[in-house]
Design a protein around this motif. Sequence first.
Motif, PDB file in Angstrom:
ATOM      1  N   THR A 116      -5.366-100.047  23.649  1.00  0.00           N
ATOM      2  CA  THR A 116      -6.492-100.806  23.390  1.00  0.00           C
ATOM      3  C   THR A 116      -7.419 -99.804  22.685  1.00  0.00           C
ATOM      4  O   THR A 116      -7.204 -98.837  22.780  1.00  0.00           O
ATOM      5  N   ARG A 154      -7.310-111.739  24.515  1.00  0.00           N
ATOM      6  CA  ARG A 154      -7.358-111.192  23.091  1.00  0.00           C
ATOM      7  C   ARG A 154      -5.780-111.221  22.361  1.00  0.00           C
ATOM      8  O   ARG A 154      -5.158-111.421  23.015  1.00  0.00           O
ATOM      9  N   ASN A 164      -6.243-107.462  28.308  1.00  0.00           N
ATOM     10  CA  ASN A 164      -7.240-108.852  28.123  1.00  0.00           C
ATOM     11  C   ASN A 164      -6.147-109.996  27.538  1.00  0.00           C
ATOM     12  O   ASN A 164      -5.873-109.998  26.684  1.00  0.00           O
ATOM     13  N   ASN A 189      -4.445-106.182  21.972  1.00  0.00           N
ATOM     14  CA  ASN A 189      -3.606-105.533  22.768  1.00  0.00           C
ATOM     15  C   ASN A 189      -2.583-104.965  22.221  1.00  0.00           C
ATOM     16  O   ASN A 189      -1.817-106.088  21.562  1.00  0.00           O
ATOM     17  N   ASP A 246      -9.711-106.011  17.545  1.00  0.00           N
ATOM     18  CA  ASP A 246      -9.682-105.644  18.884  1.00  0.00           C
ATOM     19  C   ASP A 246      -8.477-106.594  19.426  1.00  0.00           C
ATOM     20  O   ASP A 246      -8.522-107.788  19.695  1.00  0.00           O
TER      21      ASP A 246
END
Length: 452
Positions: free
Chosen positions: A49, A74, A71, A107, A105
């Motif tokens: 990340t 995400r 997250n 994973n 942004d």
Amino acid sequence: MFRYYLLILLWTSCAVHTGLAEECADFTDLGIHHAIMGTSLDVQLLLFTRANLTCAHALSHDNPFSWPELNASRPTTFIIHGYRPTGSPPGWLEELVRLLLERADLNVIMVDWNRGATNLNYFAAVKNTRKVADNMTAFILKMQERGSPLGLFHLIGVSLGAHISGFVGANLNSSIGRITALDPAGPEFTGKPPDSRLDPTDAEFVDALHTDMDALGFRKPLGHIDFYPNGGSDQPGCPRTILSGTSYFKCDHQRSVYLFMDSINRTCEQIAYPCETYTDFLDGKCLNCDKFEGKGCPVFGYDVTKWKDMLVKRGQTTTFFSTNNWSPFCMTNYRVDIVTWNLETRWGFLKLKLHSKDQQTEANIDHKAAEFKLYSEKSLLAQFDRDLQPVEQVSLSFWTGNLLPPRYKLRVLRIRLTPLNGSNRPLCRYDLLLEENKEVIFRPIPCGDSNF
């Protein structure tokens, strides 16, 4: 001394779960002896990340969220590599991860199945693809249970990894948001039914890139949109003889990854033209992009999702474009419309050079001889390695390829150069006489509204 102990205290306090060097996981690195002996399948999932860009975290298959960096809300991108005949890690992995995280942004989860892909026996690696897909499916379902929407998953599969992506998508009833297939593997998949390979029903949107369809890659379309750069086989800059060593076997195949990375980096915008064949594209028969409801022809690569709804509605769309030998791979395209007034039909080739200040770029229209007929407009495609603006001068030459006289002349009533990239105005020139093998240099003028 106090500062030394303070440093130790800070170091140990961060050791709980914040990504120390000793907790950084590495992609499995094997050698040729492993390939000779063969490897048993073991799947490692490595998380990156923006918080741990250079320090991969090995994810637990039983508890995906043991690392706080993962997250659930995400978008998640999986990178799935292909066959590894020597056991070494793919050289492009770290760069691809970096580019993805610079764009968004996310994973980013690297699927390391090097143990299982490393084998001199390619067929053994193929058999493992279903098992890798089942492993990934179980992991994704655990993420879904914790609130990760399947529509926010993007699977980027290279070679065998493309078909693994397809199996995962099928396992999840086509609920995955996107699959990007980078030169899907051909051997053992060509001729197989859709449930035994990647196909458009495996995700909400499937885009496929073909760069080695005459050897290691898959020839036929597999996605909602399929890209065939340089026709889908021989890539410029790649070696053409076995004397070049291993590069001869893998350069075309791996070019798919580098083209896709270029699109993430947005070093340039590569327009892809829907067309029946690459020859038709080179002939300039497929340059009209009005059919895409004002959006223009799709752009290759990472940002093609802007055309997603339209492409899904259209079904399967096959597109072509040409590239440079190097990055940035994008070429600058012009449509060349020529009206000639020779009484007799002439056949031949053209070379154009664009000049701007002290720079120049050239395009050879020589894939086949063009036919020039009296008062008949001929449309051709000229492809330059870069975009030079403003165009101050143009060089034009004509040749027939005949080794023996006579030398012919091509009388040009009008030549019109229309840039297909960007919004620059078309350029024209009227009344030129081209003697075979002799270059004519002229200053172009903005085209008028009349036909001639």
